[in-house]
Design a protein around this motif. Structure first.
Motif, PDB file in Angstrom:
ATOM      1  N   THR A  81       0.704  -1.403   0.027  1.00 39.20           N
ATOM      2  CA  THR A  81      -0.067  -0.147  -0.169  1.00 39.20           C
ATOM      3  C   THR A  81       0.834   1.416  -0.090  1.00 39.20           C
ATOM      4  O   THR A  81       0.245   2.268  -0.110  1.00 39.20           O
ATOM      5  N   SER A  82       2.162   1.179   0.036  1.00 38.02           N
ATOM      6  CA  SER A  82       2.942   2.432   0.091  1.00 38.02           C
ATOM      7  C   SER A  82       4.233   2.177  -0.549  1.00 38.02           C
ATOM      8  O   SER A  82       4.848   0.816  -0.362  1.00 38.02           O
ATOM      9  N   SER A  83       4.992   3.412  -0.827  1.00 33.91           N
ATOM     10  CA  SER A  83       6.463   3.158  -1.158  1.00 33.91           C
ATOM     11  C   SER A  83       7.213   4.582  -0.537  1.00 33.91           C
ATOM     12  O   SER A  83       6.184   5.362  -0.618  1.00 33.91           O
ATOM     13  N   GLY A  84       8.217   4.514  -0.255  1.00 34.36           N
ATOM     14  CA  GLY A  84       8.909   5.807   0.218  1.00 34.36           C
ATOM     15  C   GLY A  84       8.560   6.007   2.058  1.00 34.36           C
ATOM     16  O   GLY A  84       7.817   5.122   2.358  1.00 34.36           O
ATOM     17  N   TYR A  93      17.695   2.377   1.615  1.00 34.28           N
ATOM     18  CA  TYR A  93      18.048   1.595   0.291  1.00 34.28           C
ATOM     19  C   TYR A  93      16.703   2.329  -0.770  1.00 34.28           C
ATOM     20  O   TYR A  93      17.005   2.216  -1.636  1.00 34.28           O
ATOM     21  N   LEU A  94      15.568   2.830  -0.181  1.00 35.98           N
ATOM     22  CA  LEU A  94      14.731   3.371  -1.062  1.00 35.98           C
ATOM     23  C   LEU A  94      15.286   4.513  -1.782  1.00 35.98           C
ATOM     24  O   LEU A  94      14.568   5.111  -3.050  1.00 35.98           O
ATOM     25  N   VAL A  95      16.249   5.061  -1.327  1.00 35.28           N
ATOM     26  CA  VAL A  95      16.811   6.386  -1.978  1.00 35.28           C
ATOM     27  C   VAL A  95      17.568   5.765  -3.294  1.00 35.28           C
ATOM     28  O   VAL A  95      17.597   6.166  -4.404  1.00 35.28           O
ATOM     29  N   LEU A 104       6.880   9.844   0.604  1.00 33.88           N
ATOM     30  CA  LEU A 104       6.013   8.814   0.947  1.00 33.88           C
ATOM     31  C   LEU A 104       4.738   8.738   0.038  1.00 33.88           C
ATOM     32  O   LEU A 104       4.310   9.661  -0.428  1.00 33.88           O
ATOM     33  N   ARG A 105       4.482   7.555  -0.692  1.00 32.45           N
ATOM     34  CA  ARG A 105       3.588   7.540  -1.620  1.00 32.45           C
ATOM     35  C   ARG A 105       2.263   6.508  -1.259  1.00 32.45           C
ATOM     36  O   ARG A 105       3.078   5.431  -0.710  1.00 32.45           O
ATOM     37  N   LEU A 106       1.269   6.840  -1.195  1.00 32.16           N
ATOM     38  CA  LEU A 106       0.272   6.019  -1.029  1.00 32.16           C
ATOM     39  C   LEU A 106      -0.463   5.392  -2.054  1.00 32.16           C
ATOM     40  O   LEU A 106      -0.769   6.362  -3.047  1.00 32.16           O
ATOM     41  N   PHE A 107      -0.824   4.245  -2.054  1.00 36.86           N
ATOM     42  CA  PHE A 107      -1.866   3.717  -2.985  1.00 36.86           C
ATOM     43  C   PHE A 107      -3.012   3.288  -2.407  1.00 36.86           C
ATOM     44  O   PHE A 107      -3.129   2.420  -1.487  1.00 36.86           O
ATOM     45  N   VAL A 108      -4.146   3.753  -3.171  1.00 39.06           N
ATOM     46  CA  VAL A 108      -5.372   3.476  -2.526  1.00 39.06           C
ATOM     47  C   VAL A 108      -6.240   2.158  -2.764  1.00 39.06           C
ATOM     48  O   VAL A 108      -7.059   1.962  -2.216  1.00 39.06           O
ATOM     49  N   ASN A 135       8.973  -1.886   0.750  1.00 38.81           N
ATOM     50  CA  ASN A 135       9.260  -0.641   0.093  1.00 38.81           C
ATOM     51  C   ASN A 135       8.925   0.570   0.887  1.00 38.81           C
ATOM     52  O   ASN A 135       8.862   1.590   0.306  1.00 38.81           O
ATOM     53  N   SER A 136       8.506   0.261   2.292  1.00 38.14           N
ATOM     54  CA  SER A 136       8.053   1.439   2.992  1.00 38.14           C
ATOM     55  C   SER A 136       8.133   0.970   4.280  1.00 38.14           C
ATOM     56  O   SER A 136       8.446   0.031   4.577  1.00 38.14           O
ATOM     57  N   ASP A 137       7.616   1.857   5.344  1.00 34.72           N
ATOM     58  CA  ASP A 137       7.313   1.451   6.969  1.00 34.72           C
ATOM     59  C   ASP A 137       6.088   1.538   7.041  1.00 34.72           C
ATOM     60  O   ASP A 137       5.232   2.493   7.217  1.00 34.72           O
ATOM     61  N   LEU A 138       5.424   0.291   7.077  1.00 30.96           N
ATOM     62  CA  LEU A 138       3.740   0.096   7.250  1.00 30.96           C
ATOM     63  C   LEU A 138       3.404   0.724   8.596  1.00 30.96           C
ATOM     64  O   LEU A 138       2.154   1.208   8.704  1.00 30.96           O
ATOM     65  N   VAL A 139       4.220   0.654   9.448  1.00 27.08           N
ATOM     66  CA  VAL A 139       3.616   1.041  11.103  1.00 27.08           C
ATOM     67  C   VAL A 139       3.540   2.629  10.919  1.00 27.08           C
ATOM     68  O   VAL A 139       2.362   3.204  11.603  1.00 27.08           O
ATOM     69  N   LEU A 140       4.509   3.137  10.281  1.00 31.33           N
ATOM     70  CA  LEU A 140       4.407   4.614  10.069  1.00 31.33           C
ATOM     71  C   LEU A 140       2.959   5.121   9.219  1.00 31.33           C
ATOM     72  O   LEU A 140       2.392   5.570   9.496  1.00 31.33           O
ATOM     73  N   GLU A 141       3.112   4.261   7.825  1.00 31.09           N
ATOM     74  CA  GLU A 141       1.882   4.587   7.083  1.00 31.09           C
ATOM     75  C   GLU A 141       0.544   4.426   7.447  1.00 31.09           C
ATOM     76  O   GLU A 141      -0.211   5.190   7.453  1.00 31.09           O
ATOM     77  N   ASN A 142       0.575   3.540   8.761  1.00 32.68           N
ATOM     78  CA  ASN A 142      -0.566   2.986   9.530  1.00 32.68           C
ATOM     79  C   ASN A 142      -1.179   4.263  10.138  1.00 32.68           C
ATOM     80  O   ASN A 142      -2.465   4.655  10.344  1.00 32.68           O
TER      81      ASN A 142
END
Ligand code: SF4
Length: 331
Positions: A81-84, A93-95, A104-108, A135-142
């Motif tokens: 659901t996200s990258s960055g 490493y995402l850099v 941060l990119r969110l995919f809906v 591809n991202s940190d899902l706890v942050l994205e949450n």
């Protein structure tokens, strides 16, 4: 302030999550874009704008859903659901993948992505483990979308496979009381507090990460520990020895009994060095040509002899202070 503006693919507003985000962030500018992969006004900004660009949020629809076979703690890396990320770990490493556009990119289209995993699990003869956080940190994205809690609750209704994700964030409260069916593995990534302060701006502190790991384990989740990346600063032996003392004092008995340990030495690259030099001119440099191999515009890693003596040192420390815990791999 995060986010200070939002770039969005108009199609994302056809999804329930897109609509919800539109309401949540109704007071800041929304700028339409053709594709989350090609935002020219951001791509052409100088490297020194990297921290400022981390304040932007990009919203889109994920179009590619290829599972990549993997052979460490999961069977497949799954784009999710996200990258960055909003944090700015200097070695992230995402850099390497996204250059200065590692925001941060969110995919809906989360329903579509989770269904693909659950269908794959139901079709497979083996109980596969799917890495959804590569591809991202899902706890942050949450904290922005609630996607991880939604994913865990829905995935737990299936009888097939496991989900796993790493994190450097402590915001696990929304995950503690929900149904997970024992099918979710959270791996907490730790480093000495001094390394976090110097090289992992925007992430949670060490104490908070350990508390979150203990809480997730108490809530019945499977858990793991990542000591990563090992950064060989001048004082690295003291720092990592103190880190393992802290882990020995603070990890709960339950975590110590079940969490496997992954150890990863830092790799670095020309691109990261170029961005960090301009974005964080006051920061300590991570590239040291005496310690690292790899030249030119490529990737750098610690010399073999340093890495193997480092591995030996860490194995000894863990054997002594975290007796009984298993080291899954060192890379
Ligand atoms: Fe990258 Fe993870 Fe740090 Fe975010 S928390 S910047 S994803 S290494």
């Amino acid at each position: 302030m995060f986010p200070d503006k939002i770039y969005y693919e108009p199609e994302s507003l056809e999804y329930e999550l897109g609509q919800r985000l539109k309401e949540k962030y109704s007071t800041i500018p929304w700028i339409p874009i053709k594709s989350h992969n090609k935002i020219d006004e951001l791509r052409t900004r100088p490297n020194s704008d990297f921290p400022a660009m981390k304040h932007h949020l990009i919203i889109g629809v994920r179009k590619t859903h290829n599972f990549v076979p993997n052979h460490k703690v999961s069977d497949f890396l799954v784009p999710y659901t996200s990258s960055g990320c909003t944090a700015m770990c200097h070695y992230c490493y995402l850099v390497c993948n996204y250059n200065k556009c590692a925001y941060l990119r969110l995919f809906v289209n989360r329903e579509q992505m989770l269904k693909k995993i659950m269908d794959h699990g139901a079709r497979s003869e083996k109980n596969y483990t799917y890495e959804i956080g590569s591809n991202s940190d899902l706890v942050l994205e949450n904290t922005i979308t609630g996607n991880l809690a939604w994913t865990i609750e829905n995935f737990s209704k299936s009888n097939y496979g496991f989900l796993t994700f790493p994190t450097k964030f402590n915001k696990v409260e929304p995950l503690l009381g929900i149904s997970h069916g024992g099918r979710v593995i959270m791996r907490m990534s730790v480093n000495p507090q001094s390394i976090i302060t110097r090289f992992e701006p925007g992430t949670s502190g060490l104490d908070a990460r350990i508390t979150a790991l203990n809480s997730m384990c108490d809530a019945g989740y499977r858990v793991g520990l990542l000591i990563a990346p090992i950064i060989m600063t001048e004082d690295w032996k003291d720092l990592y020895s103190q880190l393992i003392d802290t882990l020995s004092d603070r990890l709960s008995k339950k975590v110590r009994e079940q969490a496997p340990i992954e150890i990863i030495f830092m790799t670095y690259s020309y691109v990261q060095n170029a961005i960090n030099t301009e974005a964080f001119p006051q920061a300590e440099r991570l590239y040291d040509k005496e310690l690292m191999t790899g030249r030119g515009r490529g990737k750098y890693c610690y010399r073999d002899d340093l890495r193997s003596s480092g591995e030996q040192f860490l194995r000894q420390q863990i054997e002594e202070k975290l007796r009984g815990m298993t080291i899954l791999y060192v890379v």
